[in-house]
Design an enzyme around this catalytic site. Structure first.
Site, PDB file in Angstrom:
ATOM      1  N   GLY B 176       0.806  -1.219   0.000  1.00 51.79           N
ATOM      2  CA  GLY B 176       0.000   0.000   0.000  1.00 51.79           C
ATOM      3  C   GLY B 176       0.839   1.268   0.000  1.00 51.79           C
ATOM      4  O   GLY B 176       0.313   2.372   0.085  1.00 51.79           O
ATOM      5  N   HIS B 177       2.166   1.116  -0.047  1.00 54.50           N
ATOM      6  CA  HIS B 177       3.015   2.318   0.053  1.00 54.50           C
ATOM      7  C   HIS B 177       4.098   2.235  -1.000  1.00 54.50           C
ATOM      8  O   HIS B 177       5.209   1.749  -0.718  1.00 54.50           O
ATOM      9  CB  HIS B 177       3.635   2.426   1.453  1.00 54.50           C
ATOM     10  N   PHE B 178       3.872   2.582  -2.246  1.00 61.25           N
ATOM     11  CA  PHE B 178       2.590   3.096  -2.723  1.00 61.25           C
ATOM     12  C   PHE B 178       2.030   2.121  -3.748  1.00 61.25           C
ATOM     13  O   PHE B 178       2.759   1.213  -4.153  1.00 61.25           O
ATOM     14  CB  PHE B 178       2.811   4.457  -3.381  1.00 61.25           C
TER      15      PHE B 178
END
Lengths: 421, 279
Positions: B176-178
């Protein structure tokens, strides 16, 4: 067999600290002998030595030493040196410059370094004194490496980043002849392309005076007449020290880099007397064998030799056996090589003597002279039939032989030749 | 090493001392005389540094004078083991002491020497330097655990700690990053430095920490002067380092750096933790 040539020389000697001064001294027969201040004591009957000028290495702390300003030594180089280590370092710098070697050529797996010195009694004595005074754990950590036989190779290999063979030779007064001979072998057998050969001696009180006990030092106090090999009234040698470096290279490699070639190192021989721990054989048996082996190695008859730099240290027994040996080898075929002992000028340099005199022979070939045998007033009758030259001659030796004899009857004969012979 | 005031410092001994220190600076000689005559310990650093300087090549002496703790004795100053012995002998002679070989095993930098002297003068035993910790040892002492432990093999010295962490790309937050652009979060980089500070705090041997630290009471307090110089991604090996700046109970402050290869990635001027002792 690969040919071996001489391409560089460096000198720190009693008769000069550079090539030009040494040549001048040999040509004009200027000696380096003087009343030696450390011997100025009533209970010391020995008065003369042939010290090194322009250096002061009297202190046991090498950081106190003074030496000519053109040499720059880092502290980490200076720290492990004996007096003759300093002389040798300076002679290395000269020889490298003389031969025009690059750093890559010096520090190269095919470049080696052989040395000859008897170690530094001066350093040993002082370091042991200190050890007894302050305790074993406070003895100097440089004590061993600056003292023992091998001190020259340890220090020079580190200072000049030598990567080929490194070793030292110990056969007393023929040591540096052995170093040269085995360096010749390394190149001619193809193991190395280039060898530094270094001889050195402290030449101070502690390296010379122990010979007084053997009664082989002259008690003369006249510097101008004291060292007189082949003179009937010779009465012992004058001690000296210093360092000489000779650079040997394989011929085609030297020619490829346009090196100036002094002489070809054409061959050598060695043999022992098998007779006495200190005295040479009275008839010079070992020396005869070593000269004949040297001549055999270069496939030259005795007639081809034009000049011989004799070992003759100015002692009674040493000169005598060499004269007998020379007559045995050269007087057949009626060959009459010019013979001299340059120890009359330099004094006797012990482990350094052989390479110093080999270098003089090389200079004689390159610079067209034969150095005279100085200070002969009354030629020893034993020399009858030998062509001992009392003055330097303007004649170029095509083939020159240099003899050395050491304790235990160890003999080395080296032959150098005009490169165009 | 036993420090003692020499009772009979005769003029003869003074001459000997001046002779053996003849290549040292005048401050060094004065400090040595003051020590031997009056037992003045304050001059010991001047004496020792002056003796070291005297043995160095002139072209590196300024490095010692600059006094950077990270200056390495062998690599930067050319002090090999033999020279070290010479230095020690002269220090022993000058201070009239004996130094055992094993006391010096861990001395590698100018900073190590300062620490050594500081402890010697105070008469405190020298703490063990350079403690290596394996991943297992770290996991067994740290309050943090996978998947939220960002230090691996570590080394704890008297005043600093170092660790490595390889970014695998499998970290749970990377996805999720990123989105489609995996970047190791800067906040987690600071977290990693914080964790290394915690490890230092619970495993160091610095005598200033009077009792064992209660690991459950170590908390993050503040962070200042943070600069990120480089984006860190999967495949990067982070070299983490925290250096102790000060201890003011219940706070302890470090400086933190992260490098990847030769590149600086993160610098944090102050990372401060609160702590307490086991009650």
């Amino acid at each position: 067999m690969r040919k071996v040539v001489v391409t560089g020389l460096g000198f720190v000697t009693s008769i000069g600290n550079d090539k030009a001064t040494v040549i001048d001294s040999l040509c004009h027969m200027k000696h380096g002998i003087e009343i030696f201040p450390p011997f100025k004591k009533d209970d010391i009957p020995v008065k003369l030595a042939a010290p090194i000028k322009g250096f002061n290495t009297e202190s046991m702390d090498s950081e106190d030493w003074t030496y000519p300003i053109q040499y720059k030594l880092r502290l980490d180089t200076l720290r492990g040196l004996s007096p003759h280590g300093l002389y040798a370092y300076c002679a290395m710098v000269q020889a490298i410059q003389d031969a025009g070697l690059s750093e890559d050529e010096i520090s190269n797996p095919k470049t080696g370094l052989f040395t000859a010195s008897s170690g530094s009694v001066f350093m040993t004595y002082n370091h042991l004194n200190r050890m007894f005074k302050v305790g074993v754990l406070r003895a100097s950590p440089q004590g061993i490496i600056s003292s023992i036989v091998g001190t020259l190779n340890f220090n020079l290999v580190a200072a000049f980043k030598i990567k080929g063979a490194s070793s030292g030779f110990a056969s007393a007064c023929s040591s540096s002849g052995h170093a040269l001979g085995y360096a010749y072998d390394e190149i001619s057998l193809g193991r190395h392309d280039r060898m530094f050969v270094v001889g050195g001696e402290d030449g101070n009180f502690l390296s010379i005076m122990p010979f007084a006990g053997m009664r082989v030092l002259t008690l003369s106090s006249d510097p101008d007449r004291a060292s007189r090999p082949f003179d009937k009234n010779r009465n012992g040698f004058v001690g000296t020290g210093g360092a000489v470096v000779m650079i040997l290279e394989e011929e085609s490699i030297a020619r490829k880099r346009n090196a100036e070639i002094y002489a070809e190192f054409t061959g050598w021989g060695q043999a022992s007397d098998g007779y006495h721990v200190a005295l040479s054989h009275p008839e010079g048996n070992g020396l005869i064998q070593s000269m004949e082996r040297a001549l055999g190695s270069v496939k030259l008859g005795p007639k081809s030799i034009d000049y011989i730099n004799a070992h003759a240290p100015s002692t009674l027994a040493g000169d005598l056996s060499e004269m007998r040996a020379l007559k045995k080898v050269f007087n057949k075929n009626n060959s009459k090589p010019a013979i001299s002992s340059t120890k009359a000028l330099t004094g006797h340099a012990l482990s350094l003597a052989s390479i110093m005199e080999a270098s003089f022979s090389v200079l004689a070939i390159k610079e067209n002279f034969m150095p005279g045998s100085a200070h002969i007033e009354t030629l020893d009758p034993e020399a009858k039939g030998l062509n001992i030259i009392k003055k330097t001659l303007d004649k170029t030796p095509k083939h020159a032989m240099s003899n050395s004899s050491g304790f235990g009857g160890s003999n080395v004969s080296l032959i150098f030749s005009d490169p165009e012979h | 090493m036993e420090l003692k005031k020499s009772l009979a410092f005769t003029p003869h001994l003074e001459d000997e001392l001046r002779e053996s220190l003849k290549r040292c600076s005048p401050e060094t000689v004065e400090a040595a005389l003051s020590f031997r005559q009056h037992g003045n310990f304050d001059g010991i650093p001047v004496i020792v540094m002056g003796i070291i300087e005297r043995f160095l090549e002139p072209d590196v002496r300024h490095l010692l004078r600059e006094g950077n703790d990270d200056t390495r004795l062998f690599e930067d100053l050319g002090v090999d083991s033999l020279l070290m012995v010479e230095i020690i002998i002269l220090v022993e002679e000058t201070l009239d002491i004996s130094i055992a070989n094993d006391e010096l095993r861990d001395i590698r930098s100018v900073g190590d020497i300062k620490i050594y002297l500081d402890y010697k003068v105070k008469g405190i035993p020298i703490p063990k330097q350079n403690k290596q910790l394996t991943v297992e040892e770290i996991a067994s002492v740290m309050p943090h655990q996978d998947p939220f432990l960002f230090i691996r093999e570590s080394k704890i010295s008297l005043n600093e700690a170092e660790s490595l962490y390889s970014i695998t790309g499998d970290e749970f937050f990377i996805d999720g990053h990123f989105k489609n652009n995996p970047v190791f979060p800067a906040s987690i980089l600071i977290e990693a430095l914080g964790q290394l500070a915690v490890l230092y705090l619970i495993r160091n041997e610095k005598p200033e920490f009077e009792q064992p630290i209660d690991t459950s009471k170590v908390m993050f307090a503040s962070c200042d002067g943070v600069r990120c110089h480089r984006v860190c991604r999967p495949g990067d090996v982070l070299k983490l380092k925290v250096k102790l700046k000060r201890i003011r109970y219940p706070l302890v402050t470090f400086e933190g750096t992260i490098t990847v290869g030769d590149e600086k990635a993160v610098f944090a001027e102050d990372i401060t933790l609160t702590f307490d002792y086991e009650s």
